[in-house]
Every structure is written in structure tokens, then in C-alpha cells.
Design a protein around this motif. Sequence first.
Motif, PDB file in Angstrom:
ATOM      1  N   GLU A 144      10.548  48.534  89.900  1.00  0.00           N
ATOM      2  CA  GLU A 144      11.047  48.888  88.474  1.00  0.00           C
ATOM      3  C   GLU A 144       9.937  49.733  87.684  1.00  0.00           C
ATOM      4  O   GLU A 144      10.006  51.102  87.523  1.00  0.00           O
ATOM      5  N   ILE A 145       8.856  49.187  87.182  1.00  0.00           N
ATOM      6  CA  ILE A 145       8.018  49.774  86.516  1.00  0.00           C
ATOM      7  C   ILE A 145       6.846  50.082  87.316  1.00  0.00           C
ATOM      8  O   ILE A 145       6.362  49.422  88.150  1.00  0.00           O
ATOM      9  N   VAL A 146       6.355  51.402  87.178  1.00  0.00           N
ATOM     10  CA  VAL A 146       5.454  51.990  88.010  1.00  0.00           C
ATOM     11  C   VAL A 146       4.142  52.808  87.204  1.00  0.00           C
ATOM     12  O   VAL A 146       4.495  53.435  86.215  1.00  0.00           O
ATOM     13  N   THR A 147       2.936  52.566  87.796  1.00  0.00           N
ATOM     14  CA  THR A 147       1.906  53.055  87.091  1.00  0.00           C
ATOM     15  C   THR A 147       1.236  53.846  88.150  1.00  0.00           C
ATOM     16  O   THR A 147       0.874  53.237  89.389  1.00  0.00           O
ATOM     17  N   VAL A 148       0.869  55.213  87.933  1.00  0.00           N
ATOM     18  CA  VAL A 148       0.084  56.138  88.808  1.00  0.00           C
ATOM     19  C   VAL A 148      -1.139  56.432  88.232  1.00  0.00           C
ATOM     20  O   VAL A 148      -1.321  56.975  87.035  1.00  0.00           O
TER      21      VAL A 148
END
Length: 284
Positions: free
Chosen positions: A205-209
Motif C-alpha cells: 500500500e504505502i511506498v517510499t522510494v
Amino acid sequence: MDKSKYNRLFSCHLNSISVNHFGCIFIAAWSISRFTRPLENFKQAAERLGIDLKSQPLDVNGPSLAREAAEAMNRMRRRIIDLINDRTQMLAAISHDLRTPITRMKLRAQFVEDTELYDKLNQDLEEMEHMIDETLSFAREDGTNEIKTPLDLVSLLEAVCEDASVMGSDVTFRSKVKQITFFGRALSLKRAFTNLINNASRYGEIVTVFIEQKDTKIIVTIDDCGPGIPEDEFEAVFKPFYRREGSRSRDTGGVGLGLALTRDIIQTHDGCIKLANRKEGGLR
């Protein structure tokens, strides 16, 4: 014999021995280098071939045995490439032939009056088409003609994140630098990062790149907030057609080729990809 004359003779004799000794060492070193350098080149070429079939052929030089080994290596490389190209063309032909009956079945399914049965039939046919597309894409990646060019990895990765956000994914992109120049295949890298971010978004769901550069290494970190993956499956998820029980279904899509294709792309850019479960939860 005069002592000084004896010393001069002894000195000359020692000098002669030193020169001859140095000459022997030089010849031995030259001979060893002549035979070991082709072997080192052969080793490096074999390692490159194992990572990227598009690597340059091995230079044919050195002693006759080394030249014969290099020529054999180049012939093997050519046969492998030809075999992959032949298999890719065969898959393309099979895919083309399969699309015709699938299209006919879709047309005939429209005459099915049972709405529930029609939906199931149509879903199965769409899944078949998706499997064909994914399999062909995986096969063609080895035979792509895309060449490596200078590109900005920060801009490329930021664009992938923006595309994912437009499609409704909760993706945040961070970078401490504005530009990281890299020599690679833009379309292939975009596909690899898209696969990873889509997977993270689908299951986490929540993604950090985050992208950063440390010395000569470029590190891209993709974190999600999902359930993670058991460590004993870290390697298995990269195998073609592998689907985790309970995490993938027809509803989530995928035929188990995305991560396999992604790892191939990363490896052909002299990189590696690793998985880890985050302490705070989710997969990295």
C-alpha cells in the motif's frame, strides 16, 4: 694474484651473475604474464557472459592454446545468443497463433446468456492473454536491441514514481541529490523499477522510494508497509512463474515473471537486488 686484481675479477663475476639472474627473472615473469593474462581475460569474459549476453566477444590473442580457448568461448557465446533468439521467435509465433483462438472464444462467449458464466469465461481468457504477454516480454528481454546510453537515474526514478501516483498508488520519492548520471538501458531500467514499485504498492500500500550514491555504488531503496515475505522465500520469489500462496491471485494479477525479469535487468547493469523485512514492518 694481486689482491686488488682478485677483487676486481670477483666483482665482475658477481656482476655477471646478477645480470644473468635478473635476465632469467625477467624472462620467467614475461612468460608467466604471457600465459596468465589471456587466462585472466578469459575469466573476466566468462563472468561478463554469465551476466550479460550482449557483452563484447573475447579478444583472440596470446599463445595458441589461449587463442583456441578464446575462439571456443566466442563460438559458445554466439550459439547461446542464437538459441535464445530462436526460442524468442518461436514464443512470438506461438503467442500470435494463440491470440486467434482466444479472440474467437471471446466472441463466442458473448452469446452466453448466463452473466456469471460469461464473466468467468471472459476473466479466464483475459488471464490467458496476460500470461502470453508476460511470457513473451520475459523472453524478449534477453534479446532486446536496446543499447546503453548516459541517463539520469534520479529523473528516471522520479518519473516512474509520478506515473505510479497518477495511477492511484501512494508513492513518495526522496533523493538527496538532483542528478545521478548512469550508463544504462533506459526502457529496461524503467520496466524494472516499475515492477518493483507496483509490487510494493499492490501488497504494501504505502511506498517510499529513496536513491543515493555512495562512492561508486548507486543504491535504490524501495520500502512498503505490507506484511513482508518469509526469509526462506527471498530467493524463490525471483524464480520465473513463482507465485506465493495467499499473496497472489487472479484479483492481484501477475503470473510470476515480474521479479524474475527485474533481477535480470538489474544484473545486466552490473547490479544486484536484495530483499529484507523491515523491523518496523513491511518489505525493503
